[in-house]
Enzyme design. Sequence first.
Site, short mmCIF file in Angstrom:
data_model
loop_
_atom_site.label_atom_id
_atom_site.label_comp_id
_atom_site.label_asym_id
_atom_site.label_seq_id
_atom_site.Cartn_x
_atom_site.Cartn_y
_atom_site.Cartn_z
CB VAL A 155 3.75 -2.79 -6.77
CG1 VAL A 155 5.09 -3.24 -6.20
CG2 VAL A 155 2.69 -2.79 -5.69
N GLY B 127 -2.00 -2.81 -5.81
CA GLY B 127 -2.61 -3.29 -4.56
C GLY B 127 -3.54 -2.26 -4.00
CG ASP C 180 -6.70 -4.66 3.52
OD1 ASP C 180 -7.64 -5.45 3.30
OD2 ASP C 180 -6.24 -3.90 2.65
N GLY D 179 -1.78 1.14 -3.74
CA GLY D 179 -1.16 1.84 -4.84
C GLY D 179 -0.51 0.91 -5.84
#
Length: 991
Positions: A691, A686, A806, A689
Amino acid sequence: MASSFLLSNRSPFAVFFFFSLFLVGTTSFHGVVASASSTSLFAIDATENKDEAEALLHWKSTLANRSQSLLSSWHGHNPCRFTGVACNDHGAISHLSLSSLGLGGTLDGLDFSRLTNVVSFDLSNNSIHGSIPSSIGNLSKLNFLDLCFNKLSGNIPPSIGTQETLHSLYLCANQLSGPIPPSLGNLCNLTELGLSRNKLSGPIPREISDLSNLKSLFLWENELSGSIPSEFGRLNSLIRLDLSENNITGPIPSEIGNLTNLTLLNLANNKFFGSLPYEFNKITRLTTLHLYNNELEGELPKDVCLGGSLQYFTANNNQFTGPIPTSLENCSTLIRLRLDGNQLTGNITEAFGIYPHSDFIDLSSNRLNGELSWKWKHCRNLTSLRISNNDISGEIPSIFGRMAQLQLLNLSSNNLSGEIPRELGRLSMLFELDLSNNSIMGNVPTEIGLLSHLAHLNLASNNLRGSIPGQLGSCKSLLSLNLSINKFRRSIPLEIGNTQVLEVLDLSCNILSENIPGELAKLRNLQVLNISHNSLSGSIPQSFGDMSALTSIDISYNDLEGPLPNVKAFNEAPFEAIQHNKGLCGNVVGLSKCNSTGSKKPNRHVGAKITIILILSFLGFLLLSCTFIVLIIVYNRRRRIIKREDNEGATDLDFRRILGYDGKVFYDRIVEATEGFDSKYYVGEGAYGIVYKAEISEGQTFAVKQTRSSREGTEIADLVPFEREIQALSNIRHRNIVKFYGFCSHAQRCFLVYEYLERGSLRTTLNDDQRSIEFGWDKRINVVRGVADALSYMHRECCPPLIHRDLTSNNILLDRDYEAHVSDFGTARLLRPDSSNWTTIAGTIGYIAPELAYSSVPTEKCDVYSFGVIALETIMGKHPGDYVSRECSSSAQTKLMMLKDVLDQRLSPSRLGLRDAQDVVLIAKLAFECLQANPRLRPTMGQVSRELRIQVPLDMPLSAVSLEQLSDPNLKKFGAFQVMLRFEVFMCYCV
Ligand SMILES: *[C@@H]1O[C@H](CO)[C@@H](O)[C@H](O)[C@H]1NC(C)=O
Ligand SMILES: *[C@@H]1O[C@H](CO)[C@@H](O)[C@H](O)[C@H]1NC(C)=O
């Protein structure tokens, strides 16, 4: 006499100096005084002593005129009769006691070589300026010299070090500069050395360590640097050592453990770092220990009160870790204790004992847990107790009402639960009560009204309910009242108007209703008024026009209407402070002008409601089914809320513990579960970073997001707000928001821990042809609803609103049943809290609202825009931007697009069922409203979520919602055409 001067002048000064910030044992200075010069001042009238008389008279003639008249007894040839002069058996001057005579001038005119029998010279507390003449070294029999509290400047003459007979040397509170002369190390009889409050610089000379008889060493408030010489361990007669307020650095040497006679040790306000040496525990006779404002770490000395005499102990504002020193448990002598601003851990229930003499205790901003115990009631003399910003749980014991002297009680930012004990009403001296940011429930006891000295009351961010007690109006000294972010209902009590000195009133984020009482206008000193985020209605009392002290108001998010009062704070209010009301008018930018007839324009939303009512009454049977649906929704909401509250206790609390206080253990378990973040546990990537899936134990699976940017460097300073933010985020509970468990920070790795969701993101699902077919219309409609609910919750029910910033299809995750869960709420702020230009760091192209091109302040309306994009993406099966940009670039003038043609073709839109078709049209319609270029024209997420739940397209009849019909241009008269039209607008806008 010299020494008693020291007591009477220095102590009050010291008290004044430290009063507001620090704790000082004024008693610790008494020791200085004890060794008073006891020599008789009765002069023996011996033979005339012309030479010494002349020396004094000459000096007198050099002094300022006024000083000369003060020394009127100084004449003739017998100095033994002069004021302040005493002679020895041989008629020679032995004592000069000239303290506090108001003498002005210099020492230059005093010929010390003619006064060689002087043993004691006290000139303290005068206005002598200039430097100390080197010739002072001629006073070869001197054993007491006190020049404190003058205006002497220049260096300390090294010749002072030649008077080996000296036992007390006081040069404090002058403007002496330069280094401490190493020659002072020769004064082998010296017991008292006081050089504090000058401008002495450089390191402490190691020769000082030769003063083996030294009992007191006062070097505080200078500009000394360097570190404590390890030779200091040789000063084993030392009883009082005060090096505070310098620039001394380095670790504290282990040799300090040799100073076992110390009763006063003050190292505060320096730059000491490192851990305290283990040998520190050998110093057990302390009555006063000040370590505050350094950079010390490691554990506090556990035996600090072993000797049973500790009264003043401050270690605040360091980086101490570990437990509260065990010896404090039985430290009944304690008067003041400040350990705030460290990272101390452990259970305060056990660590603290009974302190009958204690006056001031501050343990704030640590990581202490446990509960407040009954023992506190024995602190009968306590005036201040602060334990804010820790992890204290349990209830506030009612015996707190027995601490009769209490003036300040701050237990804010903990996990306290239960109710506010009514016994607190007995604390008649209470001046400040801060219980904010806990989980305190119930009503505010009416006994609070008994607190007639109360000036500051802060109960914000709790779960308080009921009505605000009118008895608060009896708190006549109240200056600030903050009851925000609770669940107070009913009206604002008019009695608040009786608290006439009130300056700050914050009742924001409650459920207060009815009219604003006109009595509030009696608050003529009120400067700040925040009643935003309530359900207040009616118009603002015009008497508010008299509140001329007001500087800041916030009445936003209510149901207020009518004109704004004509007073500066309202006239100059920013739109944000008055927005989201029913119908306010006035001269503020963004508001309509009030017209004289006072008629109000019905707003768009009211119009919509009227339409609904018309349609519903027209279709009688529909009315019935709609009400039914609404009831179910309300019921479900209720149940969900209740369930939410029930859940809060058990499991999540354990998690907070794990993450917050056993971070290391949790970190290890995550690393173990992911085999060191092995790629086989990779689930996706994402904006923040990579996942990973981490199954910690059976049934406990987490999504672990390893962030790209680790928070190294700047971190320590903003750790506290950071942790608070984590706590706030981990407290959010909504079925459409991914549960955030916490944050692990480590030298190499830094990761966020979330609830794990099986089906991954909305985007991956839409991008996968196979899965997108399974992801049918009903599921997609439900996803859009879920996202709208989540945003509506964060904007409206979280108070103040939490903005996502976001939102993309990438951070909307789907569970097994395709229920939407919004993730990364608050992550932007968490990872880059002070970034001013958040668009570059937080927004994602294709989802960011256009206004962010020229404004960097995100509002809820930015999320509304992103929602619009996602809603279209969900029904179109792909980001609308791709489609739009192609269209836009090919033809300047857009052609009419039929909704049916842009829907996800993989799901055969023509086979949409009637009800789903209605919803899809509604989603499209709402999406375009959300995409309006002007943020103010966009609906709120609350409105969107409500409209999506009502399930009836608002402004078109049921018969109009077949998609085949939609493509028929004859349907222009229906709402469907609007959808088309707006879609065009959208496409053009995109160019
Ligand atoms: C404090 O005193 C109690 C009772 O005398 C004793 O049991 C306890 O061990 C003492 N605690 C410490 C840390 O010395
Ligand atoms: C009023 O209170 C709300 C919620 O507590 C807060 O977000 C807002 O910033 C406050 N307004 C002002 C002007 O401080």
